[in-house]
Design a protein around this motif. Sequence first.
Motif, PDB file in Angstrom:
ATOM      1  N   VAL A 263       0.831  -1.196   0.000  1.00  0.00           N
ATOM      2  CA  VAL A 263       0.000   0.000   0.000  1.00  0.00           C
ATOM      3  C   VAL A 263       0.872   1.256   0.000  1.00  0.00           C
ATOM      4  O   VAL A 263       0.599   2.225  -0.710  1.00  0.00           O
ATOM      5  CB  VAL A 263      -0.969   0.004   1.203  1.00  0.00           C
ATOM      6  N   SER A 264       1.960   1.256   0.772  1.00  0.00           N
ATOM      7  CA  SER A 264       2.840   2.441   0.821  1.00  0.00           C
ATOM      8  C   SER A 264       3.516   2.687  -0.528  1.00  0.00           C
ATOM      9  O   SER A 264       3.758   3.828  -0.907  1.00  0.00           O
ATOM     10  CB  SER A 264       3.887   2.303   1.925  1.00  0.00           C
ATOM     11  N   LYS A 265       3.810   1.642  -1.271  1.00  0.00           N
ATOM     12  CA  LYS A 265       4.428   1.804  -2.589  1.00  0.00           C
ATOM     13  C   LYS A 265       3.412   2.236  -3.641  1.00  0.00           C
ATOM     14  O   LYS A 265       3.762   2.930  -4.594  1.00  0.00           O
ATOM     15  CB  LYS A 265       5.109   0.500  -3.049  1.00  0.00           C
ATOM     16  N   ALA A 266       2.164   1.886  -3.474  1.00  0.00           N
ATOM     17  CA  ALA A 266       1.132   2.231  -4.452  1.00  0.00           C
ATOM     18  C   ALA A 266       0.518   3.612  -4.191  1.00  0.00           C
ATOM     19  O   ALA A 266      -0.126   4.169  -5.071  1.00  0.00           O
ATOM     20  CB  ALA A 266       0.031   1.182  -4.428  1.00  0.00           C
ATOM     21  N   THR A 267       0.749   4.163  -3.008  1.00  0.00           N
ATOM     22  CA  THR A 267       0.172   5.458  -2.660  1.00  0.00           C
ATOM     23  C   THR A 267       0.935   6.576  -3.358  1.00  0.00           C
ATOM     24  O   THR A 267       2.159   6.609  -3.367  1.00  0.00           O
ATOM     25  CB  THR A 267       0.229   5.668  -1.130  1.00  0.00           C
ATOM     26  N   LEU A 268       0.187   7.525  -3.937  1.00  0.00           N
ATOM     27  CA  LEU A 268       0.801   8.673  -4.614  1.00  0.00           C
ATOM     28  C   LEU A 268       1.419   9.620  -3.596  1.00  0.00           C
ATOM     29  O   LEU A 268       0.978   9.679  -2.446  1.00  0.00           O
ATOM     30  CB  LEU A 268      -0.252   9.413  -5.429  1.00  0.00           C
ATOM     31  N   PRO A 269       2.422  10.420  -3.998  1.00  0.00           N
ATOM     32  CA  PRO A 269       3.019  11.400  -3.087  1.00  0.00           C
ATOM     33  C   PRO A 269       2.006  12.459  -2.663  1.00  0.00           C
ATOM     34  O   PRO A 269       0.974  12.652  -3.319  1.00  0.00           O
ATOM     35  CB  PRO A 269       4.148  12.034  -3.898  1.00  0.00           C
ATOM     36  N   ASP A 270       2.304  13.168  -1.578  1.00  0.00           N
ATOM     37  CA  ASP A 270       1.391  14.178  -1.037  1.00  0.00           C
ATOM     38  C   ASP A 270       1.051  15.265  -2.041  1.00  0.00           C
ATOM     39  O   ASP A 270      -0.062  15.783  -2.049  1.00  0.00           O
ATOM     40  CB  ASP A 270       1.983  14.825   0.222  1.00  0.00           C
TER      41      ASP A 270
ATOM     42  N   ALA B  70       0.772  15.030  -5.257  1.00  0.00           N
ATOM     43  CA  ALA B  70       0.240  14.499  -6.517  1.00  0.00           C
ATOM     44  C   ALA B  70      -1.046  15.202  -6.946  1.00  0.00           C
ATOM     45  O   ALA B  70      -1.298  15.368  -8.136  1.00  0.00           O
ATOM     46  CB  ALA B  70       0.013  13.001  -6.417  1.00  0.00           C
ATOM     47  N   SER B  71      -1.846  15.651  -5.991  1.00  0.00           N
ATOM     48  CA  SER B  71      -3.114  16.277  -6.355  1.00  0.00           C
ATOM     49  C   SER B  71      -2.927  17.665  -6.957  1.00  0.00           C
ATOM     50  O   SER B  71      -3.819  18.181  -7.620  1.00  0.00           O
ATOM     51  CB  SER B  71      -4.027  16.370  -5.136  1.00  0.00           C
ATOM     52  N   THR B  72      -1.770  18.286  -6.743  1.00  0.00           N
ATOM     53  CA  THR B  72      -1.524  19.619  -7.299  1.00  0.00           C
ATOM     54  C   THR B  72      -0.439  19.613  -8.367  1.00  0.00           C
ATOM     55  O   THR B  72      -0.083  20.663  -8.877  1.00  0.00           O
ATOM     56  CB  THR B  72      -1.106  20.599  -6.180  1.00  0.00           C
ATOM     57  N   ALA B  73       0.087  18.459  -8.708  1.00  0.00           N
ATOM     58  CA  ALA B  73       1.139  18.385  -9.725  1.00  0.00           C
ATOM     59  C   ALA B  73       0.530  18.585 -11.118  1.00  0.00           C
ATOM     60  O   ALA B  73      -0.579  18.140 -11.402  1.00  0.00           O
ATOM     61  CB  ALA B  73       1.849  17.039  -9.659  1.00  0.00           C
ATOM     62  N   ALA B  74       1.270  19.266 -11.958  1.00  0.00           N
ATOM     63  CA  ALA B  74       0.811  19.519 -13.320  1.00  0.00           C
ATOM     64  C   ALA B  74       0.886  18.246 -14.157  1.00  0.00           C
ATOM     65  O   ALA B  74       1.712  17.377 -13.902  1.00  0.00           O
ATOM     66  CB  ALA B  74       1.674  20.601 -13.951  1.00  0.00           C
ATOM     67  N   PHE B  75       0.001  18.137 -15.126  1.00  0.00           N
ATOM     68  CA  PHE B  75       0.100  17.068 -16.117  1.00  0.00           C
ATOM     69  C   PHE B  75       0.293  17.761 -17.465  1.00  0.00           C
ATOM     70  O   PHE B  75      -0.645  18.127 -18.146  1.00  0.00           O
ATOM     71  CB  PHE B  75      -1.099  16.116 -16.103  1.00  0.00           C
ATOM     72  N   PRO B  76       1.570  17.971 -17.810  1.00  0.00           N
ATOM     73  CA  PRO B  76       1.908  18.796 -18.974  1.00  0.00           C
ATOM     74  C   PRO B  76       1.593  18.121 -20.304  1.00  0.00           C
ATOM     75  O   PRO B  76       1.504  16.907 -20.399  1.00  0.00           O
ATOM     76  CB  PRO B  76       3.415  18.991 -18.821  1.00  0.00           C
ATOM     77  N   THR B  77       1.461  18.985 -21.312  1.00  0.00           N
ATOM     78  CA  THR B  77       1.374  18.537 -22.692  1.00  0.00           C
ATOM     79  C   THR B  77       2.798  18.524 -23.237  1.00  0.00           C
ATOM     80  O   THR B  77       3.497  19.521 -23.153  1.00  0.00           O
ATOM     81  CB  THR B  77       0.504  19.503 -23.513  1.00  0.00           C
ATOM     82  N   VAL B  78       3.220  17.402 -23.766  1.00  0.00           N
ATOM     83  CA  VAL B  78       4.575  17.274 -24.296  1.00  0.00           C
ATOM     84  C   VAL B  78       4.582  17.742 -25.746  1.00  0.00           C
ATOM     85  O   VAL B  78       3.768  17.312 -26.555  1.00  0.00           O
ATOM     86  CB  VAL B  78       5.091  15.829 -24.173  1.00  0.00           C
TER      87      VAL B  78
END
Length: 186
Positions: free
Chosen positions: A21-28, A30-38
């Motif tokens: 579970v600790s390995k599958a959990t996203l970092p703190d 993650a909810s505000t990280a950008a998802f850029p267009t490449v």
Amino acid sequence: MKQRILVWALTLVLLAGAWGVSKATLPDDASTAAFPTVAALDEPASVRNLEVTVTDVHVASRVTDADGWSAEGTWVVVDLEAASVVTQEAAILGLAELVVGDRTFSATDRGTTFAKQRLVTGVARAGSLAFELPADALVGTATLRLGVPNGSPNEVLLDGLIELPIVLDDLPVEVEVLLDENGWAR
């Protein structure tokens, strides 16, 4: 004895489950990280209120502009065309960064560059961004990050970021590069 083995086995299963579970959990963040267009060179990339086409990338020992300004150093120059997509209100190319490894460099505002350039809806403007780097930073891959700010100068919306990977090792070092004049794209 059988009960003791069962307790130890159950403990090991629970520990393995907690580790999974600790390995599958996203970092703190993650909810505000950008998802850029490449983006790719010579290909338009669009996000929210920004459309950009990077037309060329140079590395130079000296940059100059049409007004006579010049500077020596280690420079990465990015020629581009950009336009706003939805509205001209607050449409400024406010985020222009070059990320090399764990270091981030902002586009210079010295000389006549495209940094902080006001954008026009549906009509591309062209110019150059110039990034001054230390000489040891011209190795590996860099990432050009472009965006229109959302309120504060370096804050862009999560889906309002364009990124272009640049392989610095592949770029020849030119003696001098003339920055494109800011103007309408051709």
